[in-house]
Scaffold this active site. Structure first.
Site, short mmCIF file in Angstrom:
data_model
loop_
_atom_site.label_atom_id
_atom_site.label_comp_id
_atom_site.label_asym_id
_atom_site.label_seq_id
_atom_site.Cartn_x
_atom_site.Cartn_y
_atom_site.Cartn_z
N VAL A 108 0.84 -1.20 0.00
CA VAL A 108 0.00 0.00 0.00
C VAL A 108 0.88 1.25 0.00
CG1 VAL A 108 -0.19 0.13 2.53
CG2 VAL A 108 -2.04 1.02 1.11
N CYS A 109 0.38 2.30 -0.66
CA CYS A 109 0.99 3.63 -0.58
C CYS A 109 -0.17 4.61 -0.41
CB CYS A 109 1.87 3.94 -1.79
SG CYS A 109 0.97 4.08 -3.35
N ARG A 110 -0.04 5.81 -0.89
CA ARG A 110 -1.11 6.80 -0.70
C ARG A 110 -2.31 6.49 -1.59
NH1 ARG A 110 -2.42 12.25 -2.46
NH2 ARG A 110 -3.36 13.37 -0.71
N MET B 182 -3.86 4.03 0.82
CA MET B 182 -4.33 4.41 2.15
C MET B 182 -5.53 5.35 2.08
SD MET B 182 -2.89 2.68 4.48
CE MET B 182 -3.56 3.57 5.88
#
Length: 110
Positions: free
Chosen positions: A61-63, A89
């Site tokens: 996961v990232c932004r 996220m």
């Protein structure tokens, strides 16, 4: 850009005990992250990849999904079983999944 070569899972499909790898930068991590996530910024993934288990599915996961797609592509090419968490996220927070912060403030997606 990565859609054909990168497996993607929806936020709701990440199991509570899944290995969640957060590849955002330190300030993003500090602002808010999943309680049981493991933090390895994308810029350090090559150096720290040995700490990521190869014997189980890895959810990255990232932004919003761009950096995590890069991480998934690299991990899968090197023998891991990784999938990109769709929407990152931002989607995690919108879905109401648990978040914590390192700042003492309410968790947020930075």
């Amino acid at each position: 850009m990565f859609a054909e070569s990168v497996p993607v899972v929806e936020v709701g499909s990440v199991p509570p005990d899944g290995y969640l790898l957060d590849v955002r930068e330190d300030d993003e991590w500090a602002a808010g992250h999943a309680p049981d996530a493991v933090h390895v910024p994308l810029s350090r993934l090559a150096e720290l990849a040995g700490e990521v288990p190869q014997d189980r599915q890895v959810y990255v996961v990232c932004r919003v999904g761009g950096r995590s797609a890069q991480a998934v592509q690299a991990l899968n090419q090197a023998g891991w079983q990784a999938a990109n968490v769709a929407g990152g996220m931002q989607a995690w927070a919108l879905s109401g999944r648990a978040m914590v912060s390192e700042t003492g403030e309410a968790p947020r997606v930075a």
